[in-house]
Each structure stands twice: as C-alpha cells, then as structure tokens.
Write a protein that holds these residues in place. Structure first.
Motif, PDB file in Angstrom:
ATOM      1  N   TYR A  39       0.826  -1.212   0.000  1.00  0.00           N
ATOM      2  CA  TYR A  39       0.000   0.000   0.000  1.00  0.00           C
ATOM      3  C   TYR A  39       0.865   1.269   0.000  1.00  0.00           C
ATOM      4  O   TYR A  39       0.613   2.202  -0.753  1.00  0.00           O
ATOM      5  CB  TYR A  39      -0.918  -0.011   1.231  1.00  0.00           C
ATOM      6  N   PHE A  40       1.887   1.277   0.832  1.00  0.00           N
ATOM      7  CA  PHE A  40       2.696   2.497   0.943  1.00  0.00           C
ATOM      8  C   PHE A  40       3.805   2.550  -0.113  1.00  0.00           C
ATOM      9  O   PHE A  40       3.978   3.572  -0.776  1.00  0.00           O
ATOM     10  CB  PHE A  40       3.323   2.597   2.342  1.00  0.00           C
ATOM     11  N   TYR A  48      -0.091   4.180  -2.648  1.00  0.00           N
ATOM     12  CA  TYR A  48       0.715   5.384  -2.890  1.00  0.00           C
ATOM     13  C   TYR A  48       1.766   5.222  -3.986  1.00  0.00           C
ATOM     14  O   TYR A  48       2.168   6.194  -4.612  1.00  0.00           O
ATOM     15  CB  TYR A  48       1.436   5.793  -1.604  1.00  0.00           C
ATOM     16  N   TYR A  51       5.707   6.125  -0.495  1.00  0.00           N
ATOM     17  CA  TYR A  51       5.273   7.168   0.453  1.00  0.00           C
ATOM     18  C   TYR A  51       6.514   7.699   1.141  1.00  0.00           C
ATOM     19  O   TYR A  51       7.037   7.104   2.080  1.00  0.00           O
ATOM     20  CB  TYR A  51       4.287   6.540   1.449  1.00  0.00           C
ATOM     21  N   TRP A  57       4.491  18.627   4.178  1.00  0.00           N
ATOM     22  CA  TRP A  57       3.585  18.852   5.323  1.00  0.00           C
ATOM     23  C   TRP A  57       4.016  20.014   6.199  1.00  0.00           C
ATOM     24  O   TRP A  57       3.286  20.422   7.105  1.00  0.00           O
ATOM     25  CB  TRP A  57       3.473  17.570   6.168  1.00  0.00           C
ATOM     26  N   ALA A  82       0.246   7.469   9.402  1.00  0.00           N
ATOM     27  CA  ALA A  82       1.145   6.759   8.478  1.00  0.00           C
ATOM     28  C   ALA A  82       2.582   6.786   9.025  1.00  0.00           C
ATOM     29  O   ALA A  82       2.804   6.396  10.165  1.00  0.00           O
ATOM     30  CB  ALA A  82       1.026   7.333   7.075  1.00  0.00           C
ATOM     31  N   LEU A 100      -1.228   8.007  15.558  1.00  0.00           N
ATOM     32  CA  LEU A 100      -1.826   6.673  15.720  1.00  0.00           C
ATOM     33  C   LEU A 100      -2.177   6.171  14.324  1.00  0.00           C
ATOM     34  O   LEU A 100      -2.678   6.933  13.485  1.00  0.00           O
ATOM     35  CB  LEU A 100      -3.092   6.766  16.571  1.00  0.00           C
ATOM     36  N   ILE A 102      -3.212   2.274  12.055  1.00  0.00           N
ATOM     37  CA  ILE A 102      -3.469   0.830  12.105  1.00  0.00           C
ATOM     38  C   ILE A 102      -2.328   0.039  11.461  1.00  0.00           C
ATOM     39  O   ILE A 102      -2.210  -1.172  11.663  1.00  0.00           O
ATOM     40  CB  ILE A 102      -4.820   0.512  11.428  1.00  0.00           C
ATOM     41  N   SER A 103      -1.468   0.741  10.712  1.00  0.00           N
ATOM     42  CA  SER A 103      -0.437   0.062   9.926  1.00  0.00           C
ATOM     43  C   SER A 103       0.865  -0.147  10.710  1.00  0.00           C
ATOM     44  O   SER A 103       1.591   0.806  10.997  1.00  0.00           O
ATOM     45  CB  SER A 103      -0.132   0.874   8.666  1.00  0.00           C
ATOM     46  N   SER A 122      -6.570   1.602  16.257  1.00  0.00           N
ATOM     47  CA  SER A 122      -7.613   1.931  15.295  1.00  0.00           C
ATOM     48  C   SER A 122      -8.409   3.146  15.766  1.00  0.00           C
ATOM     49  O   SER A 122      -8.663   3.313  16.970  1.00  0.00           O
ATOM     50  CB  SER A 122      -8.536   0.727  15.098  1.00  0.00           C
ATOM     51  N   ALA A 123      -8.811   3.950  14.790  1.00  0.00           N
ATOM     52  CA  ALA A 123      -9.443   5.243  15.067  1.00  0.00           C
ATOM     53  C   ALA A 123     -10.704   5.133  15.918  1.00  0.00           C
ATOM     54  O   ALA A 123     -11.034   6.065  16.652  1.00  0.00           O
ATOM     55  CB  ALA A 123      -9.776   5.925  13.742  1.00  0.00           C
ATOM     56  N   GLU A 124     -11.403   3.992  15.813  1.00  0.00           N
ATOM     57  CA  GLU A 124     -12.693   3.942  16.516  1.00  0.00           C
ATOM     58  C   GLU A 124     -12.567   3.570  17.994  1.00  0.00           C
ATOM     59  O   GLU A 124     -13.559   3.593  18.715  1.00  0.00           O
ATOM     60  CB  GLU A 124     -13.686   3.018  15.787  1.00  0.00           C
ATOM     61  N   ASN A 140      -7.797  11.921   5.682  1.00  0.00           N
ATOM     62  CA  ASN A 140      -8.046  10.817   4.745  1.00  0.00           C
ATOM     63  C   ASN A 140      -7.937   9.443   5.412  1.00  0.00           C
ATOM     64  O   ASN A 140      -7.351   8.516   4.849  1.00  0.00           O
ATOM     65  CB  ASN A 140      -7.074  10.912   3.546  1.00  0.00           C
TER      66      ASN A 140
HETATM   67  C1  LIG Z   1      -4.723   7.760   2.797  1.00  0.00           C
HETATM   68  S1  LIG Z   1      -3.661   7.329   4.136  1.00  0.00           S
HETATM   69  C2  LIG Z   1      -3.444   8.932   4.870  1.00  0.00           C
HETATM   70  C3  LIG Z   1      -2.133   9.064   5.597  1.00  0.00           C
HETATM   71  C4  LIG Z   1      -1.821  10.472   6.089  1.00  0.00           C
HETATM   72  N1  LIG Z   1      -2.833  10.952   7.012  1.00  0.00           N
HETATM   73  C5  LIG Z   1      -1.716  11.394   4.909  1.00  0.00           C
HETATM   74  O1  LIG Z   1      -2.634  12.200   4.689  1.00  0.00           O
HETATM   75  O2  LIG Z   1      -0.702  11.297   4.194  1.00  0.00           O
HETATM   76  C6  LIG Z   1      -4.747   6.515   5.236  1.00  0.00           C
HETATM   77  C7  LIG Z   1      -4.070   6.103   6.532  1.00  0.00           C
HETATM   78  O3  LIG Z   1      -5.078   5.590   7.397  1.00  0.00           O
HETATM   79  C8  LIG Z   1      -4.545   4.476   8.082  1.00  0.00           C
HETATM   80  N2  LIG Z   1      -5.698   3.718   8.586  1.00  0.00           N
HETATM   81  C9  LIG Z   1      -6.560   2.945   7.893  1.00  0.00           C
HETATM   82  N3  LIG Z   1      -7.504   2.447   8.708  1.00  0.00           N
HETATM   83  C10 LIG Z   1      -7.257   2.931   9.942  1.00  0.00           C
HETATM   84  C11 LIG Z   1      -7.870   2.783  11.216  1.00  0.00           C
HETATM   85  N4  LIG Z   1      -8.956   2.017  11.381  1.00  0.00           N
HETATM   86  N5  LIG Z   1      -7.336   3.444  12.268  1.00  0.00           N
HETATM   87  C12 LIG Z   1      -6.225   4.205  12.123  1.00  0.00           C
HETATM   88  N6  LIG Z   1      -5.589   4.376  10.953  1.00  0.00           N
HETATM   89  C13 LIG Z   1      -6.093   3.752   9.876  1.00  0.00           C
HETATM   90  C14 LIG Z   1      -3.699   3.785   7.014  1.00  0.00           C
HETATM   91  O4  LIG Z   1      -2.775   2.876   7.537  1.00  0.00           O
HETATM   92  C15 LIG Z   1      -3.060   4.996   6.361  1.00  0.00           C
HETATM   93  O5  LIG Z   1      -1.868   5.367   7.018  1.00  0.00           O
END
Ligand SMILES: C[S@@+](CC[C@H](N)C(=O)[O-])C[C@H]1O[C@@H](n2cnc3c(N)ncnc32)[C@H](O)[C@@H]1O
Length: 229
Positions: A39-40, A48, A51, A57, A82, A100, A102-103, A122-124, A140
C-alpha cells in the motif's frame, strides 16, 4: 465547527484514474486494505506507489499552529499518521505531537524523530484518556472504516480532544465526481456527498472542523491530456 481547507498549501496530486480503473480488481482492494508495504511503497495500483518524506507537510503544520493558535508544548494527535510526516513537522515547530495508525508497516518505517510517539491502533477505539490533546487531526483516514465505525471514530476524536479537531474525508459533489471517485478508490468503506457527511458529523456529535478530498474531473482531463501529449 467550520469547513476549512486546511491542506490548501499541499501540491495538487495527479492521479491516472483511468489507468487504475482498468487495473483495479478485488485483489487490489484486499491487498491495499492491509496497509502494508504494498500500500505504501509498492506499485501505484495498490496505493501510494512510494510514500516518502519530501517536506510538503511543513506548510500544513504551520497553518495548523497558526489557525488553532497552538503554543509550544501543546499536545496534538494525528489519527492515521502513516509514517509520521506531519507529526515530525509539528515537532519541529515545538508541538508535543503524537500519531496513531493501524499500519504496523508504516509505524515500523516511520521517521526517527517520531520514535516512541506513534501508536498502533484503530481510530474507533483510542487508548487515550478524555481531553488528552489540544488538537486532534485525521486526514483521509476515517473514511476507511465502516459508517458505524466512522461515527465511533468521530466520537472518539471529540472525547480525546480538549479544544479543537479537524477531519478530512473522501467526498464528491456531483454524480460525475462520484463516478471518478469509484473508479479510483481502493480503501474507503464509507464515502458520501458533503451534506450526508455533515449529517453524520451531527449524529456523532462531532464538534470539530472538516474538509473534503474530492477528485475533480478537470484534474483527470489535464492528466490524460498530459499523458497523450
Ligand atoms: C490515505 S492514508 C493517509 C495518511 C496520512 N494521514 C496522509 O494524509 O498522508 C490513510 C491512513 O489511514 C490508516 N488507517 C486505515 N484504517 C485505519 C484505522 N482504522 N485506524 C487508524 N488508521 C487507519 C492507514 O494505515 C493509512 O496510514
């Protein structure tokens, strides 16, 4: 609570939507949703396509500090951090920043400056006490969860943020934009029109700011034109 284009200083991305459409399979979606190396840092068809830190940023970090009037030592959490690029740039500005994600892959391959500051999770369900942070940001990321989990994540963002928060999520304003988005998307499980996102924010009692990631038709045309020339 306001709509704020917080990422306006980022360079505009070029995405070959039609190329992904022709390649995308269920297997691509499955692999990208593992948020691993593919993915990265794998091929573009999985995410990506590399990445890397390039300093983009820094200007966003400055805008965050100015807009939310953050002081040195204030605590910030980046959900979906990320490899910690934004966390690094906030630290450079004197902010006590954490992340924080998940990866495991992203965190294992994060910037040295962020070691010990990035959590796997995880975000939730955030493992931080109430009101832990002066500002919580999630770019995102929460659209990668189901609608129910999105609501939980928004509630969690409220819970851990003392003052301000900001989320940016996948969206589209027209049917055409939705069509382009569906051709492109790999990871998002919940996406919607801005008015429906706003209803979801209300339902979750979300008190922060927000903005949309929208792939525009114009960009597609420009990119195709560039490819043809
Ligand atoms: C599109 S990337 C965005 C990364 C960074 N925020 C950016 O804008 O460059 C989505 C990120 O969400 C993370 N992610 C996906 N599901 C997640 C979850 N349930 N909790 C936390 N992070 C999560 C992924 O591992 C990834 O790093």
């Amino acid at each position: 609570m306001a709509e704020i284009n917080l990422l306006k200083s980022l360079p505009k991305g070029k995405r070959s939507v039609s190329a992904r459409k022709s390649q995308k399979t269920l297997n691509h979606i499955k692999i990208s949703r593992k948020y691993g190396k593919e993915y990265f840092d794998g091929k573009r068809e999985y995410g990506y396509g590399g990445y890397y830190y390039d300093g983009r940023w820094k200007s966003v970090a400055k805008d965050i500090v100015n807009l939310y009037k953050l002081k040195k030592g204030d605590k910030v959490l980046d959900i979906g951090c990320a490899k910690g690029f934004l966390v690094n740039d906030l630290i450079d500005l004197g902010i006590d920043a954490y992340g924080l994600d998940i990866s495991e892959y992203a965190i294992q391959n994060s910037m040295k400056s962020t070691y010990g500051r990035l959590h796997i999770g995880s975000a939730e369900k955030l493992h931080f006490p109430d009101n832990s942070f002066d500002f919580v940001i999630s770019i995102n990321t929460i659209h990668n969860l189901t609608k129910l989990q999105c609501i939980k994540s928004l509630k969690e963002i409220n819970r851990v943020s003392k003052k301000f928060s900001f989320v940016q999520v996948d969206s589209y304003r027209t049917l055409n934009q939705k069509k382009i988005f569906l051709e492109w998307v790999l990871t998002a499980k919940y996406h919607d029109y801005p008015q429906n996102w706003k209803k979801l924010f209300k339902l979750a009692g979300y008190k922060g700011d927000w903005y949309w990631t929208i792939i525009k038709w114009l960009k597609k045309l420009k990119y195709l034109k560039r490819k043809i020339l």
